[in-house]
Scaffold this motif. Structure first.
Motif, PDB file in Angstrom:
ATOM      1  N   SER A 111      41.938  31.263  49.749  1.00  0.00           N
ATOM      2  CA  SER A 111      41.945  31.351  48.154  1.00  0.00           C
ATOM      3  C   SER A 111      40.677  30.606  47.749  1.00  0.00           C
ATOM      4  O   SER A 111      40.183  29.618  48.263  1.00  0.00           O
ATOM      5  CB  SER A 111      42.939  30.745  47.707  1.00  0.00           C
ATOM      6  OG  SER A 111      43.476  29.599  48.104  1.00  0.00           O
ATOM      7  N   PHE A 112      40.376  30.760  46.260  1.00  0.00           N
ATOM      8  CA  PHE A 112      39.110  30.255  46.013  1.00  0.00           C
ATOM      9  C   PHE A 112      39.353  30.371  44.444  1.00  0.00           C
ATOM     10  O   PHE A 112      40.190  31.121  43.687  1.00  0.00           O
ATOM     11  CB  PHE A 112      37.858  30.945  46.340  1.00  0.00           C
ATOM     12  CG  PHE A 112      37.760  32.591  45.995  1.00  0.00           C
ATOM     13  CD1 PHE A 112      37.090  33.007  44.743  1.00  0.00           C
ATOM     14  CD2 PHE A 112      38.383  33.490  46.740  1.00  0.00           C
ATOM     15  CE1 PHE A 112      37.018  34.354  44.435  1.00  0.00           C
ATOM     16  CE2 PHE A 112      38.479  34.698  46.360  1.00  0.00           C
ATOM     17  CZ  PHE A 112      37.889  35.126  45.169  1.00  0.00           C
ATOM     18  N   HIS A 113      37.990  29.782  43.556  1.00  0.00           N
ATOM     19  CA  HIS A 113      37.820  29.955  42.256  1.00  0.00           C
ATOM     20  C   HIS A 113      36.484  30.682  42.066  1.00  0.00           C
ATOM     21  O   HIS A 113      35.699  30.440  42.761  1.00  0.00           O
ATOM     22  CB  HIS A 113      38.009  28.622  41.467  1.00  0.00           C
ATOM     23  CG  HIS A 113      39.272  27.776  41.693  1.00  0.00           C
ATOM     24  ND1 HIS A 113      40.549  27.997  40.960  1.00  0.00           N
ATOM     25  CD2 HIS A 113      39.669  27.041  42.578  1.00  0.00           C
ATOM     26  CE1 HIS A 113      41.700  27.116  41.149  1.00  0.00           C
ATOM     27  NE2 HIS A 113      40.812  26.484  42.316  1.00  0.00           N
ATOM     28  N   PHE A 114      36.336  31.208  40.740  1.00  0.00           N
ATOM     29  CA  PHE A 114      34.957  31.312  40.293  1.00  0.00           C
ATOM     30  C   PHE A 114      34.726  30.992  39.036  1.00  0.00           C
ATOM     31  O   PHE A 114      35.702  30.693  38.106  1.00  0.00           O
ATOM     32  CB  PHE A 114      34.715  32.955  40.462  1.00  0.00           C
ATOM     33  CG  PHE A 114      35.204  33.909  39.522  1.00  0.00           C
ATOM     34  CD1 PHE A 114      34.818  33.868  38.097  1.00  0.00           C
ATOM     35  CD2 PHE A 114      36.723  34.379  39.645  1.00  0.00           C
ATOM     36  CE1 PHE A 114      35.280  34.731  37.322  1.00  0.00           C
ATOM     37  CE2 PHE A 114      37.316  35.091  38.573  1.00  0.00           C
ATOM     38  CZ  PHE A 114      36.564  35.336  37.378  1.00  0.00           C
ATOM     39  N   VAL A 115      33.474  30.905  38.349  1.00  0.00           N
ATOM     40  CA  VAL A 115      33.333  30.662  37.233  1.00  0.00           C
ATOM     41  C   VAL A 115      31.925  31.431  36.586  1.00  0.00           C
ATOM     42  O   VAL A 115      31.076  31.734  37.432  1.00  0.00           O
ATOM     43  CB  VAL A 115      32.960  29.067  36.779  1.00  0.00           C
ATOM     44  CG1 VAL A 115      31.969  28.546  37.794  1.00  0.00           C
ATOM     45  CG2 VAL A 115      32.961  28.785  35.398  1.00  0.00           C
ATOM     46  N   HIS A 116      31.791  31.928  35.573  1.00  0.00           N
ATOM     47  CA  HIS A 116      30.731  32.526  34.883  1.00  0.00           C
ATOM     48  C   HIS A 116      29.694  31.739  34.516  1.00  0.00           C
ATOM     49  O   HIS A 116      30.332  30.450  33.743  1.00  0.00           O
ATOM     50  CB  HIS A 116      31.019  33.636  34.006  1.00  0.00           C
ATOM     51  CG  HIS A 116      29.882  34.615  33.579  1.00  0.00           C
ATOM     52  ND1 HIS A 116      28.910  34.379  32.809  1.00  0.00           N
ATOM     53  CD2 HIS A 116      29.585  36.052  34.270  1.00  0.00           C
ATOM     54  CE1 HIS A 116      28.027  35.430  32.681  1.00  0.00           C
ATOM     55  NE2 HIS A 116      28.480  36.385  33.764  1.00  0.00           N
ATOM     56  N   LEU A 158      42.311  32.369  42.812  1.00  0.00           N
ATOM     57  CA  LEU A 158      42.191  33.921  43.455  1.00  0.00           C
ATOM     58  C   LEU A 158      42.570  33.921  44.840  1.00  0.00           C
ATOM     59  O   LEU A 158      41.865  33.148  45.545  1.00  0.00           O
ATOM     60  CB  LEU A 158      40.967  34.873  43.107  1.00  0.00           C
ATOM     61  CG  LEU A 158      40.915  35.477  41.846  1.00  0.00           C
ATOM     62  CD1 LEU A 158      39.570  35.798  41.834  1.00  0.00           C
ATOM     63  CD2 LEU A 158      42.038  36.684  41.621  1.00  0.00           C
ATOM     64  N   THR A 159      43.558  34.613  45.280  1.00  0.00           N
ATOM     65  CA  THR A 159      43.607  34.683  46.775  1.00  0.00           C
ATOM     66  C   THR A 159      42.679  35.843  47.304  1.00  0.00           C
ATOM     67  O   THR A 159      42.299  36.676  46.681  1.00  0.00           O
ATOM     68  CB  THR A 159      45.233  35.002  47.235  1.00  0.00           C
ATOM     69  OG1 THR A 159      45.386  36.284  46.710  1.00  0.00           O
ATOM     70  CG2 THR A 159      45.904  33.887  46.486  1.00  0.00           C
ATOM     71  N   ALA A 160      42.632  35.918  48.578  1.00  0.00           N
ATOM     72  CA  ALA A 160      41.790  36.778  49.438  1.00  0.00           C
ATOM     73  C   ALA A 160      42.270  38.222  49.088  1.00  0.00           C
ATOM     74  O   ALA A 160      41.567  38.994  48.789  1.00  0.00           O
ATOM     75  CB  ALA A 160      41.513  36.505  50.861  1.00  0.00           C
ATOM     76  N   GLN A 161      43.496  38.217  49.127  1.00  0.00           N
ATOM     77  CA  GLN A 161      44.495  39.414  48.755  1.00  0.00           C
ATOM     78  C   GLN A 161      44.208  39.962  47.166  1.00  0.00           C
ATOM     79  O   GLN A 161      43.943  41.297  47.139  1.00  0.00           O
ATOM     80  CB  GLN A 161      45.663  39.375  48.927  1.00  0.00           C
ATOM     81  CG  GLN A 161      46.097  39.068  50.576  1.00  0.00           C
ATOM     82  CD  GLN A 161      45.431  39.965  51.409  1.00  0.00           C
ATOM     83  OE1 GLN A 161      44.607  39.656  52.110  1.00  0.00           O
ATOM     84  NE2 GLN A 161      45.868  41.491  51.435  1.00  0.00           N
ATOM     85  N   ASP A 162      44.209  39.002  46.453  1.00  0.00           N
ATOM     86  CA  ASP A 162      43.855  39.390  44.940  1.00  0.00           C
ATOM     87  C   ASP A 162      42.277  40.077  44.715  1.00  0.00           C
ATOM     88  O   ASP A 162      42.283  40.872  44.067  1.00  0.00           O
ATOM     89  CB  ASP A 162      43.793  38.149  44.076  1.00  0.00           C
ATOM     90  CG  ASP A 162      45.301  37.585  43.840  1.00  0.00           C
ATOM     91  OD1 ASP A 162      46.278  38.075  44.010  1.00  0.00           O
ATOM     92  OD2 ASP A 162      45.397  36.074  44.014  1.00  0.00           O
TER      93      ASP A 162
END
Length: 311
Positions: free
Chosen positions: A196-201, A232-236
């Motif tokens: 899982s991870f996060h992102f940002v714009h 977000l998970t890898a599956q998401d």
């Protein structure tokens, strides 16, 4: 008198969004440090409050007198590898913040990386021990800055995975590769893994930083803000990519850590110590903040918002 803001890395992806946001929301005097003014894609005509300084971070010592007049400093500049990483990310960044006048400087915002933190936003020793040059240099710099003379007004932001870019702005490394990533989705949808991870714009980063430069007070020291949207998970990730490409997610083969390690050994794949640490870690999640944390509205709250702009 308008406040003065010194911005390093101004010609980068985040820098462009930040300049645009500051020009729209404030009357601040902007001093932009860029190696090549031709890389600035913003129309600065009729902008008497914007001053372009064509120089590199390696020469930050040449601007000490100017830095002592700054109320605000935002340092986004980064060296990505080799000796330059330690010169820019550690030595010259420390020199930059050391040049500020504590009687004048009200706020100093330093861009680090979430890679040096654990899930509770605490510094991990592994980042300094065997991180890449970029990560190790960021690790070394933060410890020094949080014990410096301006520590009580220092805000360190830790972006997670950064997306951004447009026709009038440079693309981040991830956004540049997004089209190529999508090419592998038809195959990747058959794989299942735990992560899982996060992102940002960059647009949302600019919103948050502008807010931090306009509110009356700073968070308690040491102020560490990890910038990211919901986990977000890898599956998401696979599911949203497939939805965008109108593909179905059916049977999936589970890619376990044991299997990954077996493949590495079987094919004698060279894996650096930091890469092996990341493979074992799998979950890169933090206590994050977003524009909503400060009463703002994110422009890119979901992965779908990013994919909608892929041409």
């Amino acid at each position: 008198m308008p406040k003065k803001v010194f911005i390093t890395g101004a010609s980068g992806c985040v820098g462009h969004y930040l300049i645009e946001e500051l020009l729209a929301k404030t009357d601040y005097e902007l001093y932009l440090l860029v190696r090549d003014r031709r890389k600035l894609q913003i129309d600065l005509r009729d902008r008497p409050n914007v001053h372009v300084i064509e120089d590199s971070m390696q020469n930050i010592g040449n601007h000490k007198e100017l830095l002592r007049t700054m109320e605000f400093v935002v340092s986004t500049a980064a060296g990505w590898g080799g000796e330059e990483a330690f010169i820019v990310n550690r030595d010259k960044t420390i020199e930059l913040f050391s040049s500020l006048d504590p009687l004048v400087c009200e706020r100093a915002i330093y861009f680090s990386t979430a890679s040096i933190l654990d899930s509770h936003n605490q510094i991990i020793p592994e980042a300094g021990e065997f991180g890449t040059d970029y990560i190790a240099s960021k690790h070394a710099c933060l410890e020094t800055l949080e014990n410096s003379i301006i520590r009580d007004r220092l805000i360190t932001v830790f972006p997670t995975l950064v997306f951004g870019g447009a026709k009038d702005k440079p693309y981040s490394h991830l956004s540049k590769g997004l089209k190529d990533i999508l090419k592998y989705v038809p195959y990747a949808r058959f794989l299942k893994t735990d992560g899982s991870f996060h992102f940002v714009h960059a647009s949302d980063i600019a919103q948050v930083v502008t807010h931090l430069l306009t509110v009356p007070s700073v968070p308690p020291s040491p102020a560490r803000l990890v910038l990211g949207m919901q986990r977000l998970t890898a599956q998401d990730l696979v599911a949203q990519f497939c939805e965008f490409l109108n593909l179905k997610v059916g049977w999936q083969f589970e890619l376990t850590p044991f299997l990954v390690d077996t493949i590495i050994k079987l094919f004698r794949i060279e894996v650096a110590a930091w890469d092996r640490f990341c493979i074992a870690q799998r979950h890169f999640t933090y206590d994050v903040v977003s524009p909503e944390t400060f009463g703002l509205v994110s422009k890119y709250p979901r992965l779908a918002n990013l994919l909608a702009e892929v041409q």
